[in-house]
Design an enzyme around this catalytic site. Structure first.
Site, PDB file in Angstrom:
ATOM      1  N   GLU A 299      12.975   3.441   1.073  1.00 23.05           N
ATOM      2  CA  GLU A 299      12.316   3.912   2.294  1.00 23.05           C
ATOM      3  C   GLU A 299      13.242   3.863   3.512  1.00 23.05           C
ATOM      4  O   GLU A 299      12.779   3.849   4.646  1.00 23.05           O
ATOM      5  CB  GLU A 299      11.068   3.064   2.559  1.00 23.05           C
TER       6      GLU A 299
ATOM      7  N   PHE B 105       0.841  -1.191   0.000  1.00 19.13           N
ATOM      8  CA  PHE B 105       0.000   0.000   0.000  1.00 19.13           C
ATOM      9  C   PHE B 105       0.878   1.243   0.000  1.00 19.13           C
ATOM     10  O   PHE B 105       1.718   1.441   0.877  1.00 19.13           O
ATOM     11  CB  PHE B 105      -0.911   0.018   1.226  1.00 19.13           C
ATOM     12  N   GLY B 106       0.662   2.096  -0.998  1.00 12.64           N
ATOM     13  CA  GLY B 106       1.395   3.349  -1.098  1.00 12.64           C
ATOM     14  C   GLY B 106       0.492   4.524  -0.780  1.00 12.64           C
ATOM     15  O   GLY B 106      -0.626   4.615  -1.302  1.00 12.64           O
ATOM     16  N   TYR B 107       0.963   5.440   0.066  1.00 13.59           N
ATOM     17  CA  TYR B 107       0.155   6.595   0.468  1.00 13.59           C
ATOM     18  C   TYR B 107       0.872   7.910   0.229  1.00 13.59           C
ATOM     19  O   TYR B 107       0.307   8.969   0.464  1.00 13.59           O
ATOM     20  CB  TYR B 107      -0.223   6.478   1.953  1.00 13.59           C
ATOM     21  N   GLY B 108       2.124   7.844  -0.246  1.00 13.35           N
ATOM     22  CA  GLY B 108       2.908   9.042  -0.526  1.00 13.35           C
ATOM     23  C   GLY B 108       3.419   8.990  -1.956  1.00 13.35           C
ATOM     24  O   GLY B 108       2.643   8.817  -2.902  1.00 13.35           O
ATOM     25  N   SER B 109       4.723   9.088  -2.127  1.00 17.49           N
ATOM     26  CA  SER B 109       5.287   9.114  -3.481  1.00 17.49           C
ATOM     27  C   SER B 109       5.060   7.816  -4.237  1.00 17.49           C
ATOM     28  O   SER B 109       5.079   7.808  -5.480  1.00 17.49           O
ATOM     29  CB  SER B 109       6.787   9.421  -3.418  1.00 17.49           C
TER      30      SER B 109
END
Length: 204
Positions: free
Chosen positions: A110, A35-39
């Site tokens: 990350e 799950f990606g929530y930024g870049s």
């Protein structure tokens, strides 16, 4: 909240590659939802099998993580998003189905304070799956902490790093969230302040 930390809990070092490499939860899986929530929403620089809009619950997106390696420097860090626990919150983003071979790349991307966590990912068709997220908690050395949206915008306006200007990160994230049809008052308020600061700097 359904997220739980990896087996390594020492997040005091900003470099989390070693800690993340010891997480074995998904070792036997042929594929895993990330799950990606930024870049990661707008910059998927890794191979994936499938990509779907998704959301998680119990977490709020905040520009509270310092960026010393991508959108800032050690001497002038930028700010990027992390997730903070918030009861009743819903965080929209993009989910990618990846193979475990991608973990090494993601761990390096990350590495500045983010740890792998396991969480439940929800899809638009009411489906759900166990998946992976990267979160920088307040214990990591690069954590910038809370500030007003105006203060955050001022820091972002000044910062730049190897991956580009911090303002580009903010504007691309805001655009990606709009394309997802997602409201995020925190992100959009910072964007509003940043655009005003840029107009003032240009003498408009």
């Amino acid at each position: 909240m359904t997220a739980r930390p990896s087996t390594v809990t020492d997040a005091m070092s900003a470099d989390t590659i070693s800690a993340n490499s010891q997480m074995s939860h998904f070792d036997s899986h042929a594929s895993v939802w990330l799950f990606g929530y930024g870049s990661i929403i707008f910059k998927a620089d890794f191979p994936y099998l499938e990509r779907r809009p998704a959301h998680i619950t119990g977490w709020a997106r905040r520009f509270w993580q310092g960026s010393h390696d991508h959108r800032g420097t050690i001497d002038a860090p930028g700010r990027v998003v992390t997730l903070v626990p918030e009861q009743g919150a819903l965080c929209a983003g993009m989910a990618y189905l990846i193979t475990p071979e991608v973990f090494a790349h993601l761990d390096h991307r990350e590495k500045n304070g983010y740890l792998r966590l396991v969480t439940e990912i929800h899809f638009g068709d009411n489906g759900k799956a166990e998946g992976l997220i990267y979160i920088a908690s307040e214990e990591n050395a690069a954590f910038a902490g809370p500030a007003s949206e105006l203060e955050i915008a001022r820091q972002i306006a000044r910062a730049a790093g190897p991956s580009g200007r911090n303002s580009e990160y903010l504007l691309l994230l805001a655009q990606a969230l709009r394309e997802l049809g997602s409201e995020d008052a925190h992100v959009f308020e910072i964007e509003k302040h940043l655009l005003q600061l840029e107009r003032e700097a240009a003498g408009q």
